[in-house]
Design an enzyme around this catalytic site. Structure first.
Site, PDB file in Angstrom:
ATOM      1  N   CYS A   1      13.730  10.142   6.346  1.00  0.00           N
ATOM      2  CA  CYS A   1      13.711   9.634   7.721  1.00  0.00           C
ATOM      3  C   CYS A   1      15.083   9.745   8.359  1.00  0.00           C
ATOM      4  CB  CYS A   1      13.259   8.186   7.733  1.00  0.00           C
ATOM      5  SG  CYS A   1      14.235   7.165   6.627  1.00  0.00           S
TER       6      CYS A   1
ATOM      7  N   LYS B   1       0.854  -1.199   0.000  1.00  0.00           N
ATOM      8  CA  LYS B   1       0.000   0.000   0.000  1.00  0.00           C
ATOM      9  C   LYS B   1       0.885   1.242   0.000  1.00  0.00           C
ATOM     10  CE  LYS B   1      -1.800   2.825   2.871  1.00  0.00           C
ATOM     11  NZ  LYS B   1      -1.665   4.071   2.076  1.00  0.00           N
TER      12      LYS B   1
ATOM     13  N   GLU C   1       9.864   0.858  10.565  1.00  0.00           N
ATOM     14  CA  GLU C   1      10.864   1.838  10.131  1.00  0.00           C
ATOM     15  C   GLU C   1      10.259   3.217  10.332  1.00  0.00           C
ATOM     16  OE1 GLU C   1      13.852   1.391   9.437  1.00  0.00           O
ATOM     17  OE2 GLU C   1      14.124  -0.604   8.573  1.00  0.00           O
TER      18      GLU C   1
ATOM     19  N   GLU D   1      10.889  15.667  15.041  1.00  0.00           N
ATOM     20  CA  GLU D   1      11.172  15.520  13.609  1.00  0.00           C
ATOM     21  C   GLU D   1      10.342  16.560  12.846  1.00  0.00           C
ATOM     22  OE1 GLU D   1       9.533  12.071  11.514  1.00  0.00           O
ATOM     23  OE2 GLU D   1      11.510  11.745  10.636  1.00  0.00           O
TER      24      GLU D   1
END
Ligand code: NAD
Length: 482
Positions: free
Chosen positions: A284, A175, A250, A384
């Site tokens: 990331c 997906k 992750e 982040e």
């Protein structure tokens, strides 16, 4: 004219069960580039059922491992043959500069190549129990692998999970993010054209709240690889736990680049800038915290600021130094964080706002930004941002560098820049992160290198041989004979 895209289920391009679609925007211009079928829970059911049939069929489950590898070699070759088309599509879908998209496509090809070579080398052991026994292990495919991926490196991250899963003999339901689903669909088509039987690799674009939830909570998947934010990762892991489905997580990062005064500064400036501004900071593993030794700070910040200000910003396909942010929403988040940083006491040493260039008004652009004078407890040092914003902190000695590097709930990647091997080794052993680079940052995609998080950056490892552990399960067979 926008293209029309279908789901890819059981080897067929199909509409969503309810006929629903969503628009995919080019973040460089804000224009619609595609109208894509939006998978429903019923579509996810169909895709998982198809993956299950493939797994149990002679055409896929019964295929010799070397034959699986051959199909994957062909996929690597086909990706390279279509490299320019795929890179242009990725650049339009995500906004990244064309040359970065070209690299991503080559890395995607490399994943299929790397894991193609492994398909027939996934071996077990014999375990000595003494006379009269033969004990051995077999590494069997774990089954139906569900993969939920983000929008920032769609073809790379898609290939990163799909290639080891196929090499291990699993079947896959992928997906992609509804923000950037295009190249995942092309990968699915390439798989079919290269000989994957129907159902071995299904691609189901859709929203997180419908398709994502249906896939993560599906009782007939055997494994889940999730790449995305911590918040969604936790929700997804809970859903999978309800069916005792193991998960590879992750997640995000706030990775430090630690620069000592004795570093090769030409190398460090280039490395630090690239680590935060590549893909407009939407990475990331972005090096989003610069920790610089006190005496070197002024000169380094000056050089980074000059570099940031010289960067050309523009539409991805015009191959600028930096493209747009993925969406208006993400752009506003970045703006909010810069304002928070300034309120907290940081100063803007470069950028800090949208570019003034009126020709960029349609897209979602933000300037490469340096926040100097950041203190360790500030939100911009801890959270982040997922944009081209570097938080700059300073340290006095190695001890303080190690403490600051680890003062984060994340632990994905770290960079260390020094000419002193002793300092480099001391930090490499003390930093709590899944990957430490010395005098470099990133390594051509790092297909061969295990990648994954400590702490809230996640668990499990992708890339390299380590990743096979997630896609295989060990069966032990113990035979007693006279
Ligand atoms: P996100 O968590 O919003 O979405 C990731 C995927 O999950 C998308 O496909 C989305 O549709 C789906 N999703 C959303 N809500 C869901 C739900 N409730 N149930 C199931 N699926 C759901 O992340 P994003 O904004 O697409 O990507 C940015 C994040 O991804 C950042 O935090 C970044 O650090 C992280 N990321 C991590 C890695 C890594 O390898 N560690 C790589 C790239 C991005």
């Amino acid at each position: 004219m926008p293209t029309t895209e279908t789901l890819l289920i059981d080897g067929q391009g199909v509409s969503a069960s309810d006929g629903g679609t969503f628009d995919v925007l080019d973040p460089s211009t804000g224009e619609t580039i595609a109208i894509v079928a939006e998978a429903t829970a019923a579509d996810i059911d169909r895709a998982v059922a198809s993956a299950r049939r493939a797994l149990e069929s002679p055409a896929w489950g019964g295929l010799a491992p070397a034959e699986r590898g051959r199909i994957m070699w062909r996929m690597a070759h086909a990706i390279r043959e279509r490299a320019e088309e795929l890179a242009t599509l990725e650049s339009r879908d995500n906004g990244k500069p064309l040359r970065q998209a070209r690299t991503d496509v080559q890395v995607a090809a490399r994943y299929f190549e790397f894991f193609a070579g492994i398909a027939d080398k996934i071996m077990g052991h014999t375990i000595p129990l003494g006379p009269g026994f033969l004990d051995y292990t077999v590494r069997e495919p774990i089954g139906v692998s569900a993969q939920i991926v983000p929008w920032n490196y769609p073809i790379q991250i898609g290939a990163r999970g799909v290639a080891p899963a196929l090499a291990a003999g699993c079947s896959v339901v992928l997906k992609p993010s509804s923000e950037a689903p295009m190249t995942a669909l092309r990968l699915g088509e390439i798989g079919l054209a290269c000989g994957l039987p129907p159902g071995a690799f299904n691609v189901v674009p859709g929203t997180g709240s419908v398709a994502g939830v249906a896939l993560a909570s599906h009782p007939d998947i055997n494994q889940l690889t999730f790449t995305g934010s911590v918040e969604v990762g936790i929700a997804v892991a809970r859903m999978a736990a309800g069916n005792v489905v193991p998960v590879v997580m992750e997640l995000g990062g706030k990775s430090p680049n630690v620069v000592f005064a004795d570093a090769d500064m030409d190398l460090a400036v280039a490395g630090v800038a690239n680590a935060i501004f590549q893909n407009a900071g939407q990475t990331c593993s972005a090096g989003s915290r610069l920790l610089v030794e006190r005496g070197a700070r002024g000169a380094l910040v000056e050089r980074l600021a000059a570099k940031a200000k010289a960067m050309r910003i523009g539409p991805g396909v015009s191959d600028p130094d930096m493209g747009p942010i993925i969406s208006k929403r993400q752009l506003e988040t970045i703006e909010r964080y810069v304002a928070i940083g300034v309120e907290e006491g940081a100063s803007v040493a470069a950028g800090g706002s949208r570019p003034a260039d009126r020709s960029l008004r349609g897209g979602f652009y933000f300037q490469p930004t340096l926040l100097d004078g950041v203190a360790p407890g500030m939100r911009v040092a801890q959270e982040e941002i997922f944009g081209p914003v570097l938080a700059i902190l300073e340290f006095g000695d190695l001890e303080e560098a190690a403490t600051l590097a680890n003062r984060s709930e994340y632990g994905l990647v770290a960079g260390v820049w020094t000419r002193d091997i002793n300092k480099a080794m001391a930090l490499a052993s003390r930093i709590k992160a899944g990957q430490v680079y010395v005098n470099t940052y990133g390594a051509g995609g790092g297909v061969e290198l295990p990648f994954g998080g400590y702490k809230k950056s996640g668990y499990g490892r992708e890339k390299g041989l380590e990743s096979l552990a997630s896609y295989t399960q060990v069966k032990n067979v113990c035979v007693k004979f006279a």
